[in-house]
Design a protein around this motif. Structure first.
Motif, PDB file in Angstrom:
ATOM      1  N   ASP A  39      40.766  32.089  49.025  1.00 52.56           N
ATOM      2  CA  ASP A  39      41.060  33.463  49.424  1.00 52.56           C
ATOM      3  C   ASP A  39      39.795  34.199  49.858  1.00 52.56           C
ATOM      4  N   GLU A  40      39.572  34.214  51.177  1.00 53.80           N
ATOM      5  CA  GLU A  40      38.366  34.822  51.736  1.00 53.80           C
ATOM      6  C   GLU A  40      38.306  36.330  51.529  1.00 53.80           C
ATOM      7  N   THR A  41      39.443  36.969  51.323  1.00 56.41           N
ATOM      8  CA  THR A  41      39.445  38.420  51.138  1.00 56.41           C
ATOM      9  C   THR A  41      39.294  38.828  49.676  1.00 56.41           C
ATOM     10  N   PHE A  42      39.336  37.868  48.759  1.00 53.35           N
ATOM     11  CA  PHE A  42      39.254  38.219  47.338  1.00 53.35           C
ATOM     12  C   PHE A  42      38.196  37.382  46.620  1.00 53.35           C
ATOM     13  N   PRO A  68      57.136  44.810  40.013  1.00 58.70           N
ATOM     14  CA  PRO A  68      56.560  44.532  38.695  1.00 58.70           C
ATOM     15  C   PRO A  68      55.803  43.206  38.739  1.00 58.70           C
ATOM     16  N   THR A  69      54.482  43.259  38.794  1.00 62.55           N
ATOM     17  CA  THR A  69      53.692  42.042  38.959  1.00 62.55           C
ATOM     18  C   THR A  69      52.252  42.304  38.549  1.00 62.55           C
ATOM     19  N   GLY A  70      51.337  41.394  38.919  1.00 58.98           N
ATOM     20  CA  GLY A  70      49.941  41.560  38.583  1.00 58.98           C
ATOM     21  C   GLY A  70      49.259  42.631  39.421  1.00 58.98           C
ATOM     22  N   CYS A  71      48.179  43.185  38.894  1.00 55.05           N
ATOM     23  CA  CYS A  71      47.461  44.258  39.583  1.00 55.05           C
ATOM     24  C   CYS A  71      46.906  43.825  40.925  1.00 55.05           C
ATOM     25  N   TRP A  72      46.750  42.516  41.126  1.00 55.25           N
ATOM     26  CA  TRP A  72      46.215  41.999  42.382  1.00 55.25           C
ATOM     27  C   TRP A  72      47.112  42.334  43.574  1.00 55.25           C
ATOM     28  N   MET A  73      48.367  42.703  43.314  1.00 53.94           N
ATOM     29  CA  MET A  73      49.271  43.040  44.410  1.00 53.94           C
ATOM     30  C   MET A  73      48.868  44.346  45.100  1.00 53.94           C
ATOM     31  N   LEU A 119      32.845  45.619  43.594  1.00 64.37           N
ATOM     32  CA  LEU A 119      34.044  44.872  43.944  1.00 64.37           C
ATOM     33  C   LEU A 119      35.324  45.697  43.801  1.00 64.37           C
ATOM     34  N   VAL A 120      35.243  46.847  43.145  1.00 65.66           N
ATOM     35  CA  VAL A 120      36.433  47.704  43.018  1.00 65.66           C
ATOM     36  C   VAL A 120      36.926  48.156  44.389  1.00 65.66           C
ATOM     37  N   PRO A 121      36.088  48.815  45.199  1.00 66.90           N
ATOM     38  CA  PRO A 121      36.576  49.222  46.528  1.00 66.90           C
ATOM     39  C   PRO A 121      36.647  48.070  47.517  1.00 66.90           C
ATOM     40  N   ASP A 122      35.815  47.049  47.315  1.00 72.12           N
ATOM     41  CA  ASP A 122      35.736  45.974  48.305  1.00 72.12           C
ATOM     42  C   ASP A 122      36.925  45.021  48.247  1.00 72.12           C
ATOM     43  N   ILE A 123      37.379  44.671  47.023  1.00 70.91           N
ATOM     44  CA  ILE A 123      38.504  43.735  46.924  1.00 70.91           C
ATOM     45  C   ILE A 123      39.573  44.215  45.942  1.00 70.91           C
ATOM     46  N   ASN A 124      39.454  45.455  45.466  1.00 70.99           N
ATOM     47  CA  ASN A 124      40.395  45.985  44.473  1.00 70.99           C
ATOM     48  C   ASN A 124      40.379  45.162  43.188  1.00 70.99           C
ATOM     49  N   LEU A 125      39.189  44.747  42.780  1.00 67.87           N
ATOM     50  CA  LEU A 125      39.064  43.933  41.572  1.00 67.87           C
ATOM     51  C   LEU A 125      39.308  44.754  40.313  1.00 67.87           C
TER      52      LEU A 125
END
Length: 437
Positions: free
Chosen positions: A48-51, A274-279, A348-354
């Motif tokens: 996953d190049e975006t994450f 209803p899923t993981g925060c990565w969505m 990484l919070v704004p960059d990939i929503n980590l």
């Protein structure tokens, strides 16, 4: 029945745990480079190049500031390719071409550590496991030894459309700390008053079961991660009951595959996810829906007193292959970046929503910033708070086998109204045979 048609189409292609999580379909780019014995080179495999890949590259830039003489090669490939190449190399005993560092999903890590106990480096002397959220540790520790550096949280979240919810007569307050039973009740009102579905449900993806089970501190195996726990698993029976209510109540749009699931909420056909925060990174792509989304804690199972409004869906960690070479350098890289760097986590919070599982990351500046898309809700602060409440479970090394067998049982119960107790006893027996082979 529509459910029967959909599940028949997907049952032979059952998705691995949290397949949508962490961008499992990313394309491959780059190749693993060979290096001389004395070269200061680290090769990292991730998907996953975006994450994940982007996170590794940002960690690389931070590390190179103080270690300019080190070469760091971040290799991006599809998740199945990472698994296949790693399995082939480790099972054959051929380390040539393998990376120094590899990303492994939490649900698979115990299997690797148990199958290849001498191939992964103990990171305990460099990485303090007490700095990470407890729920992430069981899958990467053996005794007092820590073999992985926890990365992203898969904290379960209830994403929902506030505008469509209001059309059904409900407010944001009505979604906080609710039960799944209440969720179904709201879903019926939403369907009746708006014509929208409460959620899109892919029968091949058992993520919703995983989420419900872990919310009660339960799993498909007992606490040892080895003993099959299906037939007498109260939490599992409660989850099946809720799942069947989903289908019978008409609040779900049945879909086939992750892309169809995403399309349903992006087009406004379903109003919650209803899923993981990565969505979140996917939801944010619908810019025309800015200000119309909010988040709430994941629902709990009302009939189960152990179930809480916190759970997990997805997540991975970084591991060092001890025999490849430069394992001390690779360990130092992880310890200096993903193992301790608040600078990296904040970036990484704004960059990939980590959503990091490093405890101190929650005090970083970007965690407290309101997000306009979610009505200026401080979602990362909420993610971090809920992550700390996730019950820890032992995924063990046999989850994939057991879940594949269980998925067939779900079809029998939901589609054919098979007896729950008898079906679970059959699954128990089949699973015990499967893991004994």
């Amino acid at each position: 029945m529509k459910f029967k048609k959909i599940i028949g189409a997907v049952v032979t292609g059952i998705m691995a745990f949290s397949l949508m999580a962490c961008g499992s379909t990313s394309s491959s780019s780059g190749t693993a480079s060979s290096k001389g014995k004395d070269d200061k080179t680290i090769t990292i495999w991730a998907w996953d190049e975006t994450f994940n890949v982007k996170a590794a590259n940002e960690a690389k830039e931070i590390y190179l500031k103080d270690h300019p003489d080190v070469n760091i090669n971040v290799v991006s490939m599809a998740r199945p390719d990472v698994i296949q190449k790693l399995n082939t190399g480790l099972s054959s005993g051929t380390i040539e071409g393998l990376p120094n560092i590899v990303l492994i999903e939490d649900t698979n890590s115990a299997g690797y550590l148990q199958s290849y106990p001498d191939q992964f480096k103990d990171l305990s002397s460099k990485v303090d496991k007490n700095k990470f959220m407890d729920f992430k540790l069981s899958c990467m520790t053996e005794g007092n030894k820590l073999y992985g550096v926890p990365f992203d949280s898969g904290v379960a979240v209830l994403f929902y459309r506030t505008d469509l919810l209001e059309q059904a007569g409900y407010k944001k307050e009505d979604m906080n700390n609710i039960t799944w039973e209440k969720y179904i009740e709201i879903g019926k009102a939403v369907k009746a008053k708006t014509g929208k579905y409460m959620l899109a449900l892919d029968p091949s993806n058992l993520g919703i079961f995983d989420t419900m089970l872990q919310s009660a501190g339960s799993w498909y195996t007992k606490e040892d991660g080895k003993t099959v726990d299906i037939a007498n698993n109260t939490a599992l029976k409660d989850a099946i009951s809720i799942y069947k209510q989903f289908v019978d109540s008409g609040i779900v749009k049945l879909v086939n595959g992750s892309e169809a699931t995403r399309a349903a909420f992006q087009k406004g056909e379903s109003i919650s996810v209803p899923t993981g925060c990565w969505m979140s990174s996917t939801i944010l792509k619908s810019e025309d829906q800015k200000g119309k989304w909010a988040i709430a804690p994941i629902p709990r199972m009302g009939a189960n007193p152990k179930s809480v409004n916190a759970s997990n869906n997805g997540g991975a960690g970084w591991y060092v292959l001890d025999k490849v070479g430069d394992s001390d350098l690779a360990t130092d890289f992880l310890a200096s970046t993903f193992g301790s760097s608040n600078e990296l986590m904040n970036q990484l919070v704004p960059d990939i929503n980590l959503v990091s599982t490093l405890k101190s990351a929650s005090s970083s500046e970007n965690y407290s910033k309101p997000v306009e898309f979610y009505g200026n809700q401080e979602i990362f602060k909420d993610f971090a708070e809920w992550s700390n409440k996730i019950p820890a479970v032992n995924y063990g090394s046999q989850s994939a086998k057991i879940r594949d067998i269980f998925q067939e049982g779900v079809q029998a119960i939901v589609v054919n109204n098979a007896d729950v107790d008898e079906t679970l006893k059959n699954i128990q027996t089949r699973a015990e045979v499967a893991i004994a082979q």
